[in-house]
Design a protein around this motif. Sequence first.
Motif, PDB file in Angstrom:
ATOM      1  N   VAL A   1      54.128 107.024   1.763  1.00 38.59           N
ATOM      2  CA  VAL A   1      52.856 107.345   0.788  1.00 38.59           C
ATOM      3  C   VAL A   1      52.881 106.115  -0.474  1.00 38.59           C
ATOM      4  O   VAL A   1      54.407 106.763  -0.953  1.00 38.59           O
ATOM      5  N   GLU A   2      52.047 106.713  -1.657  1.00 35.59           N
ATOM      6  CA  GLU A   2      52.087 106.320  -2.882  1.00 35.59           C
ATOM      7  C   GLU A   2      53.900 107.471  -3.616  1.00 35.59           C
ATOM      8  O   GLU A   2      52.715 108.715  -3.624  1.00 35.59           O
ATOM      9  N   ARG A   3      54.380 106.814  -4.040  1.00 37.60           N
ATOM     10  CA  ARG A   3      55.294 107.272  -4.640  1.00 37.60           C
ATOM     11  C   ARG A   3      56.571 107.119  -5.384  1.00 37.60           C
ATOM     12  O   ARG A   3      57.056 105.887  -5.521  1.00 37.60           O
ATOM     13  N   ALA A   4      56.465 108.431  -6.390  1.00 37.70           N
ATOM     14  CA  ALA A   4      57.437 107.536  -8.024  1.00 37.70           C
ATOM     15  C   ALA A   4      57.968 109.244  -8.457  1.00 37.70           C
ATOM     16  O   ALA A   4      57.728 109.633  -8.941  1.00 37.70           O
ATOM     17  N   CYS A   5      59.867 108.554  -8.235  1.00 40.70           N
ATOM     18  CA  CYS A   5      59.900 110.130  -8.599  1.00 40.70           C
ATOM     19  C   CYS A   5      60.813 109.774 -10.068  1.00 40.70           C
ATOM     20  O   CYS A   5      61.435 108.474 -10.287  1.00 40.70           O
ATOM     21  N   GLY A   6      61.641 110.499 -10.736  1.00 41.39           N
ATOM     22  CA  GLY A   6      62.630 110.843 -11.569  1.00 41.39           C
ATOM     23  C   GLY A   6      64.177 110.694 -11.480  1.00 41.39           C
ATOM     24  O   GLY A   6      64.904 110.768 -11.294  1.00 41.39           O
ATOM     25  N   SER A   7      64.152 109.195 -10.372  1.00 42.51           N
ATOM     26  CA  SER A   7      65.166 109.123  -9.150  1.00 42.51           C
ATOM     27  C   SER A   7      66.610 108.297 -10.308  1.00 42.51           C
ATOM     28  O   SER A   7      67.111 108.250 -10.107  1.00 42.51           O
ATOM     29  N   GLY A   8      65.974 107.281 -11.684  1.00 38.74           N
ATOM     30  CA  GLY A   8      66.681 106.742 -12.139  1.00 38.74           C
ATOM     31  C   GLY A   8      66.189 105.091 -11.981  1.00 38.74           C
ATOM     32  O   GLY A   8      67.195 103.939 -11.664  1.00 38.74           O
ATOM     33  N   ASP A   9      65.377 104.932 -11.198  1.00 39.73           N
ATOM     34  CA  ASP A   9      64.835 103.797  -9.886  1.00 39.73           C
ATOM     35  C   ASP A   9      63.414 103.268 -11.669  1.00 39.73           C
ATOM     36  O   ASP A   9      62.990 103.664 -11.080  1.00 39.73           O
ATOM     37  N   GLU A  10      63.996 102.545 -12.538  1.00 33.55           N
ATOM     38  CA  GLU A  10      62.933 101.938 -13.537  1.00 33.55           C
ATOM     39  C   GLU A  10      62.446 101.189 -12.670  1.00 33.55           C
ATOM     40  O   GLU A  10      60.896 101.302 -13.312  1.00 33.55           O
ATOM     41  N   ALA A  11      62.532 100.266 -12.076  1.00 35.05           N
ATOM     42  CA  ALA A  11      61.340  99.441 -11.551  1.00 35.05           C
ATOM     43  C   ALA A  11      60.314 100.532 -10.960  1.00 35.05           C
ATOM     44  O   ALA A  11      59.061  99.846 -10.909  1.00 35.05           O
ATOM     45  N   ALA A  12      60.615 101.267 -10.194  1.00 36.60           N
ATOM     46  CA  ALA A  12      59.906 102.357  -9.229  1.00 36.60           C
ATOM     47  C   ALA A  12      59.214 102.951 -10.585  1.00 36.60           C
ATOM     48  O   ALA A  12      57.773 102.841 -10.359  1.00 36.60           O
ATOM     49  N   TYR A  13      59.802 103.883 -11.304  1.00 33.96           N
ATOM     50  CA  TYR A  13      58.335 104.309 -12.560  1.00 33.96           C
ATOM     51  C   TYR A  13      57.656 102.966 -12.960  1.00 33.96           C
ATOM     52  O   TYR A  13      56.578 103.461 -13.171  1.00 33.96           O
ATOM     53  N   ARG A  14      58.175 102.073 -13.595  1.00 30.63           N
ATOM     54  CA  ARG A  14      57.187 100.655 -14.234  1.00 30.63           C
ATOM     55  C   ARG A  14      56.274 100.808 -13.093  1.00 30.63           C
ATOM     56  O   ARG A  14      54.573 100.348 -13.284  1.00 30.63           O
ATOM     57  N   ALA A  15      56.272 100.263 -11.588  1.00 33.32           N
ATOM     58  CA  ALA A  15      55.095  99.955 -10.870  1.00 33.32           C
ATOM     59  C   ALA A  15      53.664 101.627 -10.943  1.00 33.32           C
ATOM     60  O   ALA A  15      52.664 100.840 -10.650  1.00 33.32           O
TER      61      ALA A  15
END
Length: 306
Positions: A14-28
Amino acid sequence: MSRLMGLYAQHLGVERACGSGDEAAYRAAIDRARELVKDADAIVAGVGSGMSSACGYEHYHRTAAFDGAFGRFERAHGFSTFMDGYYHLYATNEERWGFLAAYIDYMESAPVGEPYRQLWKLIADRPYFVLTTNIDGQVRRAFPRRRSWLFQGDCRWLQCAQPCCDELWDSGPAVRRMLDAMGPDGVRPPADAFPRCPRCGWLAVPWVRDEGFLEGEVWHEGKRRYEAFVSHVLDACRRVLFLELGVGGMTPSVIEMPFWRMVRSNPNAFYLRINLSKAGEPLQLGGRSLTIGGDIARVFFDLTES
């Protein structure tokens, strides 16, 4: 409730983005969220305490604002947060109203926070409605009354403590009277400065949910507007976005769980959550959800400025 609260998927595609430090995932995730907002025909926003925290108006934790203006109440009573002060068991009504007058004045004096202004910028160009559990007046001042429901009430207004009547009054005159009476260093206004019901003479209290909360015509008017709006857009619109902002775990039955139910039962609906402390997705929504686990102020800035 426990079954619904437990239906989270962490690694099921499922679509998910967390504040884990993964900037690419955050931007996506930001790009996807921007697309969801842009494409929505209507938006239902649910606003919790995290939204005001993102403005710097932190009610549940110790802050510099509390230390600076409310240190005298900590010295007198021992509490160190606004909410602890609100629910403190005071020995007298003088002590309780001393804090309440200062707290209401603090909330009414605070400017509308940038995240609330950014939310308006995001949603104002299409049909929208805002449901909030906050009592701090930010939603009331940021959005028209016809487009909002103050589920828990609002400290700007007073009601009879009984209540004997279906009326609300502006707290401003009483707050100013009590603050003037106790002075900048006082914590106890005199009893003759208390707000009282003009109908029965009973003590007035803030219009904030407790065992005596007035679910009167003003409250039911907001409820009717909200239910009519949601019913209409789910029936008439092709894409309805349920936007949950900073909702905590104290009242899941007001915003979070109803949003889940409506999205689950309506294939034209999608659930977008922005929350600093939540990262998982509700599994029962079948992938029609996106959680951005980040600070609302930053997320809104990136959504509106990028």
